[in-house]
Design an enzyme around this catalytic site. Structure first.
Site, PDB file in Angstrom:
ATOM      1  N   ASP A   1       0.812  -1.217   0.000  1.00 55.89           N
ATOM      2  CA  ASP A   1       0.000   0.000   0.000  1.00 55.89           C
ATOM      3  C   ASP A   1       0.845   1.266   0.000  1.00 55.89           C
ATOM      4  O   ASP A   1       0.666   2.156  -0.834  1.00 55.89           O
ATOM      5  CB  ASP A   1      -0.938   0.015   1.215  1.00 55.89           C
ATOM      6  CG  ASP A   1      -2.029  -1.039   1.122  1.00 55.89           C
ATOM      7  OD1 ASP A   1      -1.729  -2.153   0.655  1.00 55.89           O
ATOM      8  OD2 ASP A   1      -3.168  -0.749   1.521  1.00 55.89           O
TER       9      ASP A   1
ATOM     10  N   ARG B   1      -0.480   2.629  16.971  1.00 58.92           N
ATOM     11  CA  ARG B   1      -0.928   3.697  16.075  1.00 58.92           C
ATOM     12  C   ARG B   1      -0.854   5.103  16.676  1.00 58.92           C
ATOM     13  O   ARG B   1      -0.455   6.044  15.980  1.00 58.92           O
ATOM     14  CB  ARG B   1      -2.352   3.413  15.585  1.00 58.92           C
ATOM     15  CG  ARG B   1      -2.510   2.170  14.712  1.00 58.92           C
ATOM     16  CD  ARG B   1      -1.305   1.866  13.897  1.00 58.92           C
ATOM     17  NE  ARG B   1      -1.552   0.872  12.854  1.00 58.92           N
ATOM     18  CZ  ARG B   1      -0.613   0.166  12.267  1.00 58.92           C
ATOM     19  NH1 ARG B   1       0.648   0.344  12.630  1.00 58.92           N
ATOM     20  NH2 ARG B   1      -0.893  -0.704  11.331  1.00 58.92           N
TER      21      ARG B   1
ATOM     22  N   SER C   1      -2.244  -9.363   4.614  1.00 59.34           N
ATOM     23  CA  SER C   1      -1.360  -8.315   5.123  1.00 59.34           C
ATOM     24  C   SER C   1      -0.827  -8.681   6.495  1.00 59.34           C
ATOM     25  O   SER C   1      -1.471  -9.402   7.264  1.00 59.34           O
ATOM     26  CB  SER C   1      -2.103  -6.978   5.193  1.00 59.34           C
ATOM     27  OG  SER C   1      -3.155  -7.047   6.137  1.00 59.34           O
TER      28      SER C   1
ATOM     29  N   ASP D   1      -7.463   1.572  11.567  1.00 58.52           N
ATOM     30  CA  ASP D   1      -6.258   2.407  11.627  1.00 58.52           C
ATOM     31  C   ASP D   1      -6.496   3.818  11.119  1.00 58.52           C
ATOM     32  O   ASP D   1      -5.876   4.777  11.591  1.00 58.52           O
ATOM     33  CB  ASP D   1      -5.114   1.753  10.851  1.00 58.52           C
ATOM     34  CG  ASP D   1      -4.477   0.607  11.618  1.00 58.52           C
ATOM     35  OD1 ASP D   1      -4.682   0.543  12.847  1.00 58.52           O
ATOM     36  OD2 ASP D   1      -3.785  -0.211  11.006  1.00 58.52           O
TER      37      ASP D   1
END
Length: 400
Positions: free
Chosen positions: A12, A92, A175, A121
């Site tokens: 990504d 995060r 992922s 996220d």
């Protein structure tokens, strides 16, 4: 225009660097937070530059991550929906904070992330960014009207056409996200919750079929709810996490397969490996069991689902989380001592705990003869607690 892109080197973000540069005619600064990805960081700066970034920051924030994020969360015994130790969630807010710091340093106009419009996220990054910098411009690639991709398979094709090196393939598109606390696997073959997770989908933990046939004991020492030593060896926060990951991973500890409720409203299947975090969680609860007052523990435990939801949903920098954290820190004043655990075949068994602040009194707890507890006192205690029940029973007898 100058944009700081949250960069991991994966599919990504590799595509996003080139896409931002072309779409916004922008100078791109790639930012990668080293929160424990290990070999994933090798050659990342060169890859970012080759993909179109003018500069690449690789920021080692592992100690800060463990000290200021993982450990305070572990003091809260935070588990989301009874199973998830919040490995991705807790990283995060720190990454988002660092993105803003780099944007300020570089005089950037915006930050950009590659979180999808279906995931958690995007919320975590953006809530953090707005808490740090209320007027920051955020480019959320997957939600951007100029974004032309609808699936990762299309991005793989784009990467190949533009000479962008990626490790994802159409045959193995799930992922992964790794840090000091865990590694997650999502998407691809795991999207069907009936499909068993292959043994090959394993990085931190040894498959159970290959774990040692001999158990291993580990002693963890805590100071006010914070782990400070493993087997008598004082370690920095990041080194301690790494040590426990190795010990737990060897015995297959901490691998879970769950379906969770995302903040945006859908269910998601994920496989998580959290060996060190699982050991810490079990050991910390054991330490609390002999050092925390009953009512303090029960009150704190009642707050765990709320605290865990705040972390999961991205509200780390919200005042309610900070208020709860102050209460949790207060509850940990005497959570000091040692816990012994046994690791074996995927399990972490507590088999010993001791503390200079222990509230456990053998003289009171014994089943043998004692001189400190008058068992007849329990008669009045029970009758008083039964008063309302007896009153209710009499009332029912009169009516029926």
């Amino acid at each position: 225009m100058k944009v700081v892109v949250a960069y991991s080197g994966g599919l990504d973000t590799s595509v996003i660097v080139k896409w931002v540069k072309e779409t916004y005619n922008a100078e791109v600064i790639a930012y990668c937070a080293d929160v424990g990805q290990e070999e994933e960081l090798t050659g990342l700066d060169k890859k970012a530059i080759a993909t179109g970034a003018s500069k690449c920051y690789i920021d080692d924030i592992r100690e800060e991550f463990a000290r200021d994020f993982i450990f305070p969360m572990m003091q809260a015994n935070a588990i989301y929906e009874g199973t998830y130790l919040l490995g991705t969630s807790i990283a995060r807010p720190l990454i988002g904070k660092k993105l803003i710091e780099v944007a300020r340093r570089e005089g950037a106009d915006a930050i950009c992330h590659g979180a999808t419009g279906k995931g958690n996220d995007q919320v975590r990054f953006e809530l953090t960014a707005y808490a740090m910098e209320p007027n920051i411009k955020i480019i959320a690639a997957w939600r951007d009207p100029n974004w032309k991709f609808h699936a990762r398979t299309e991005m793989i094709e784009y990467a190949h056409k533009n000479g962008i090196p990626v490790t994802s393939t159409a045959a193995k598109p799930y992922s992964m996200d790794r840090n000091l606390l865990h590694i997650s696997f999502e998407g691809g073959i795991l999207e069907d919750p009936w499909n068993a997770c292959p043994e090959s989908v394993s990085v931190l933990t040894t498959p159970l079929s290959q774990t040692p046939d001999t158990p291993e004991e580990v002693i963890i020492e805590f100071d006010k709810g914070i782990p400070i030593k493993v087997n008598g060896e004082a370690l920095s926060p990041a080194a301690l996490m790494k040590k426990l990951n190795v010990l737990g991973g060897k015995h297959g500890v901490g691998k879970i397969d769950i379906v969770e409720n995302r903040y945006v409203g859908m269910k998601s299947r994920g496989v998580y490996e959290t060996p060190g975090g699982t050991i810490l969680h079990n050991a910390h609860r054991a330490m609390e069991s002999i050092t925390m007052d009953r009512e303090v523990m029960h009150l704190r435990d009642s707050l765990i689902p709320t605290y865990a939801k705040m972390v999961y949903n991205g509200f780390w920098y919200a005042p309610e989380r900070e208020m709860l954290q102050a209460a949790i820190t207060e509850s940990q004043k005497f959570v000091t001592g040692e816990v012994r655990v046994m690791l074996f075949k995927g399990a972490c068994h507590v088999n010993g705990r001791r503390s200079p602040y222990s509230l456990y009194d053998e003289a009171l707890s014994t089943f043998e003869k004692d001189d400190v507890y008058n068992q007849q006192d329990a008669t009045g205690f029970i009758r008083l607690n039964a008063l309302r029940l007896r009153t209710l029973a009499r009332s029912k007898q009169k009516r029926y």
